[in-house]
Design a protein around this motif. Structure first.
Motif, PDB file in Angstrom:
ATOM      1  N   LEU A   1      63.882  72.379  23.752  1.00  0.00           N
ATOM      2  CA  LEU A   1      62.838  73.210  24.341  1.00  0.00           C
ATOM      3  C   LEU A   1      62.716  74.560  23.649  1.00  0.00           C
ATOM      4  CD1 LEU A   1      63.431  72.366  28.104  1.00  0.00           C
ATOM      5  CD2 LEU A   1      61.460  71.720  26.724  1.00  0.00           C
ATOM      6  N   GLU A   2      63.819  75.048  23.064  1.00  0.00           N
ATOM      7  CA  GLU A   2      63.768  76.328  22.358  1.00  0.00           C
ATOM      8  C   GLU A   2      62.756  76.301  21.224  1.00  0.00           C
ATOM      9  OE1 GLU A   2      67.344  79.544  21.938  1.00  0.00           O
ATOM     10  OE2 GLU A   2      67.679  77.558  21.116  1.00  0.00           O
ATOM     11  N   GLN A   3      62.550  75.114  20.648  1.00  0.00           N
ATOM     12  CA  GLN A   3      61.630  75.001  19.520  1.00  0.00           C
ATOM     13  C   GLN A   3      60.184  75.225  19.933  1.00  0.00           C
ATOM     14  OE1 GLN A   3      62.576  71.621  16.777  1.00  0.00           O
ATOM     15  NE2 GLN A   3      64.205  71.220  18.226  1.00  0.00           N
ATOM     16  N   THR A   4      59.895  75.139  21.225  1.00  0.00           N
ATOM     17  CA  THR A   4      58.518  75.389  21.677  1.00  0.00           C
ATOM     18  C   THR A   4      58.180  76.868  21.661  1.00  0.00           C
ATOM     19  OG1 THR A   4      59.069  75.653  24.041  1.00  0.00           O
ATOM     20  CG2 THR A   4      58.700  73.402  23.230  1.00  0.00           C
ATOM     21  N   GLY A   5      59.202  77.718  21.651  1.00  0.00           N
ATOM     22  CA  GLY A   5      58.959  79.157  21.667  1.00  0.00           C
ATOM     23  C   GLY A   5      58.716  79.741  23.040  1.00  0.00           C
ATOM     24  N   VAL A   6      58.739  78.932  24.095  1.00  0.00           N
ATOM     25  CA  VAL A   6      58.473  79.453  25.437  1.00  0.00           C
ATOM     26  C   VAL A   6      59.732  79.523  26.289  1.00  0.00           C
ATOM     27  CG1 VAL A   6      56.112  78.608  25.379  1.00  0.00           C
ATOM     28  CG2 VAL A   6      57.869  77.208  26.437  1.00  0.00           C
ATOM     29  N   ILE A   7      60.815  78.894  25.823  1.00  0.00           N
ATOM     30  CA  ILE A   7      62.089  78.913  26.536  1.00  0.00           C
ATOM     31  C   ILE A   7      63.183  79.246  25.549  1.00  0.00           C
ATOM     32  CG2 ILE A   7      63.786  77.443  27.743  1.00  0.00           C
ATOM     33  CD1 ILE A   7      61.423  75.932  28.960  1.00  0.00           C
ATOM     34  N   GLN A   8      64.146  80.056  25.957  1.00  0.00           N
ATOM     35  CA  GLN A   8      65.261  80.406  25.093  1.00  0.00           C
ATOM     36  C   GLN A   8      66.573  80.238  25.841  1.00  0.00           C
ATOM     37  OE1 GLN A   8      64.927  84.503  23.958  1.00  0.00           O
ATOM     38  NE2 GLN A   8      64.609  85.233  26.046  1.00  0.00           N
ATOM     39  N   LYS A   9      67.621  79.895  25.093  1.00  0.00           N
ATOM     40  CA  LYS A   9      68.958  79.819  25.669  1.00  0.00           C
ATOM     41  C   LYS A   9      69.533  81.227  25.750  1.00  0.00           C
ATOM     42  CE  LYS A   9      70.481  76.923  22.599  1.00  0.00           C
ATOM     43  NZ  LYS A   9      71.398  76.067  21.822  1.00  0.00           N
ATOM     44  N   VAL A  10      70.074  81.571  26.898  1.00  0.00           N
ATOM     45  CA  VAL A  10      70.763  82.847  27.087  1.00  0.00           C
ATOM     46  C   VAL A  10      72.111  82.531  27.726  1.00  0.00           C
ATOM     47  CG1 VAL A  10      68.635  84.195  27.300  1.00  0.00           C
ATOM     48  CG2 VAL A  10      69.651  83.191  29.341  1.00  0.00           C
ATOM     49  N   HIS A  11      72.934  83.533  27.865  1.00  0.00           N
ATOM     50  CA  HIS A  11      74.264  83.306  28.422  1.00  0.00           C
ATOM     51  C   HIS A  11      74.166  82.692  29.819  1.00  0.00           C
ATOM     52  CE1 HIS A  11      78.531  83.778  29.050  1.00  0.00           C
ATOM     53  NE2 HIS A  11      78.289  84.391  30.191  1.00  0.00           N
ATOM     54  N   GLY A  12      74.690  81.489  29.957  1.00  0.00           N
ATOM     55  CA  GLY A  12      74.753  80.843  31.263  1.00  0.00           C
ATOM     56  C   GLY A  12      73.533  80.049  31.666  1.00  0.00           C
ATOM     57  N   GLY A  13      72.456  80.096  30.849  1.00  0.00           N
ATOM     58  CA  GLY A  13      71.276  79.369  31.301  1.00  0.00           C
ATOM     59  C   GLY A  13      70.116  79.390  30.330  1.00  0.00           C
ATOM     60  N   LEU A  14      68.943  79.143  30.875  1.00  0.00           N
ATOM     61  CA  LEU A  14      67.695  79.120  30.114  1.00  0.00           C
ATOM     62  C   LEU A  14      66.760  80.168  30.698  1.00  0.00           C
ATOM     63  CD1 LEU A  14      68.921  76.179  29.729  1.00  0.00           C
ATOM     64  CD2 LEU A  14      66.572  75.426  29.418  1.00  0.00           C
ATOM     65  N   SER A  15      66.029  80.825  29.809  1.00  0.00           N
ATOM     66  CA  SER A  15      65.128  81.885  30.245  1.00  0.00           C
ATOM     67  C   SER A  15      63.772  81.722  29.590  1.00  0.00           C
ATOM     68  CB  SER A  15      65.719  83.251  29.873  1.00  0.00           C
ATOM     69  OG  SER A  15      64.819  84.298  30.174  1.00  0.00           O
ATOM     70  N   ALA A  16      62.717  82.090  30.318  1.00  0.00           N
ATOM     71  CA  ALA A  16      61.380  82.117  29.728  1.00  0.00           C
ATOM     72  C   ALA A  16      61.316  83.253  28.716  1.00  0.00           C
ATOM     73  CB  ALA A  16      60.327  82.313  30.814  1.00  0.00           C
ATOM     74  N   THR A  17      60.661  83.012  27.587  1.00  0.00           N
ATOM     75  CA  THR A  17      60.537  84.050  26.568  1.00  0.00           C
ATOM     76  C   THR A  17      59.354  84.948  26.869  1.00  0.00           C
ATOM     77  OG1 THR A  17      59.137  82.658  25.184  1.00  0.00           O
ATOM     78  CG2 THR A  17      61.504  82.520  24.802  1.00  0.00           C
ATOM     79  N   SER A  18      59.334  86.095  26.234  1.00  0.00           N
ATOM     80  CA  SER A  18      58.251  87.055  26.474  1.00  0.00           C
ATOM     81  C   SER A  18      56.931  86.578  25.897  1.00  0.00           C
ATOM     82  CB  SER A  18      58.607  88.416  25.853  1.00  0.00           C
ATOM     83  OG  SER A  18      58.817  88.277  24.450  1.00  0.00           O
ATOM     84  N   ASN A  19      56.989  85.620  24.930  1.00  0.00           N
ATOM     85  CA  ASN A  19      55.738  85.137  24.326  1.00  0.00           C
ATOM     86  C   ASN A  19      55.252  83.869  24.994  1.00  0.00           C
ATOM     87  OD1 ASN A  19      57.712  83.420  23.374  1.00  0.00           O
ATOM     88  ND2 ASN A  19      56.814  83.215  21.337  1.00  0.00           N
ATOM     89  N   LYS A  20      55.716  83.591  26.202  1.00  0.00           N
ATOM     90  CA  LYS A  20      55.341  82.352  26.877  1.00  0.00           C
ATOM     91  C   LYS A  20      53.830  82.214  27.013  1.00  0.00           C
ATOM     92  CE  LYS A  20      55.988  79.701  31.117  1.00  0.00           C
ATOM     93  NZ  LYS A  20      56.607  79.624  32.447  1.00  0.00           N
ATOM     94  N   ILE A  21      53.159  83.272  27.412  1.00  0.00           N
ATOM     95  CA  ILE A  21      51.731  83.161  27.685  1.00  0.00           C
ATOM     96  C   ILE A  21      50.907  83.152  26.402  1.00  0.00           C
ATOM     97  CG2 ILE A  21      49.781  84.228  28.882  1.00  0.00           C
ATOM     98  CD1 ILE A  21      51.926  82.986  30.688  1.00  0.00           C
ATOM     99  N   GLU A  22      51.325  83.948  25.414  1.00  0.00           N
ATOM    100  CA  GLU A  22      50.509  84.096  24.219  1.00  0.00           C
ATOM    101  C   GLU A  22      51.021  83.264  23.050  1.00  0.00           C
ATOM    102  OE1 GLU A  22      47.834  85.940  26.216  1.00  0.00           O
ATOM    103  OE2 GLU A  22      47.590  85.577  24.088  1.00  0.00           O
TER     104      GLU A  22
END
Length: 269
Positions: free
Chosen positions: A46-67
């Motif tokens: 999913l990280e390859q989509t650019g909308v989700i990133q791995k962070v410590h302990g989990g997955l987080s939405a990236t700041s460029n999710k919308i654009e």
């Protein structure tokens, strides 16, 4: 919870980010009844989509999710694409199996079909899978493999092999360009190669293309008019395209303007 295939799980994970922007790995593992290592492998995809990133302990939405680039393309000519999608939806009936490619007009089509029951939808697009997942009476089959960050879709060998297993009632493709002499073309080599592999198994190929595609010069041929049974667009195509479509029995559907009640079917005698 019924254990999902990897493709369905990826789509479900993406959908969860509509609820909140961070999900612990442990919580996702419990939710989907898989190991934390499985969730970490999913996260890598999913990280390859650019909308989700791995962070410590989990997955987080990236700041460029919308654009993200895909979202920008989704908004381009959105009104025309929605009208094309609504017209193409009239070609679909209950009980069909559809293969939808990763084009943004196919995304709008998936949304237009949300009310149709007893559909099986095969796609290589995480975004379209997200749109379909959870629709009552619809079965989702998502091709896996490496995810293209710009298109949010899989185009590689695994996706090709997966999709070639099916002989759908309708194979619905978006195209980057439509040319009277060279047929249906694209610009991205990986995307074009993926679409080319679908032609042999297809029973009926439907192309969705807004009027801007008639003015573009794609450089990778995907299909000829002989391959395509239906072309759905938003404005009457140039006369040379209408002529070659008639020659090869490709039906041209022009989506009605918002004020009109029905689509126009154009055929040259």
């Amino acid at each position: 919870m019924k254990q999902l295939t990897q493709g369905a799980r990826l789509a479900a994970i993406v959908q969860l980010f509509e609820e909140k922007t961070f999900w612990p790995v442990s919580e996702l593992a419990d939710r989907f009844e898989v190991s934390e290592e499985t969730i970490r492998r999913d996260a890598k995809q999913l990280e390859q989509t650019g909308v989700i990133q791995k962070v410590h302990g989990g997955l987080s939405a990236t700041s460029n999710k919308i654009e993200a680039p895909y979202r920008l393309r989704l908004r381009e000519n959105a009104e025309a694409k929605q009208r094309i999608a609504q017209t193409a939806a009239a070609l679909v009936s209950e009980g069909m199996t559809l293969l939808l490619d990763a084009g943004t007009t196919c995304h709008w089509l998936a949304r237009s079909l949300s009310h149709v029951r007893n559909l099986t939808i095969v796609t290589n697009s995480v975004e379209i899978a997200h749109e379909v997942l959870g629709n009552p009476g619809q079965r989702l089959l998502l091709a896996g493999g490496p995810i293209n960050a710009d298109y949010h879709a899989a185009f590689g060998a695994e996706a090709k092999t997966f999709c070639r297993r099916f002989a759908p009632d309708l194979t619905i493709l978006s195209m980057g360009a439509v040319d009277a002499d060279r047929g249906f073309l694209d610009f991205d080599a990986d995307e074009a190669a993926f679409k080319q592999t679908l032609l042999e198994q297809a029973r009926n190929i439907v192309v969705l293309a807004d009027q801007s595609k008639f003015a573009r010069s794609g450089f990778i041929q995907v299909a000829t008019f002989a391959d395509v049974s239906e072309l759905v667009t938003d404005q009457t195509p140039p006369i040379d395209i209408l002529r070659v479509a008639a020659e090869w029995n490709t039906r041209v559907h022009v989506a009605a303007e918002p004020s009109e009640q029905s689509k126009i079917n154009i055929r040259l005698a």
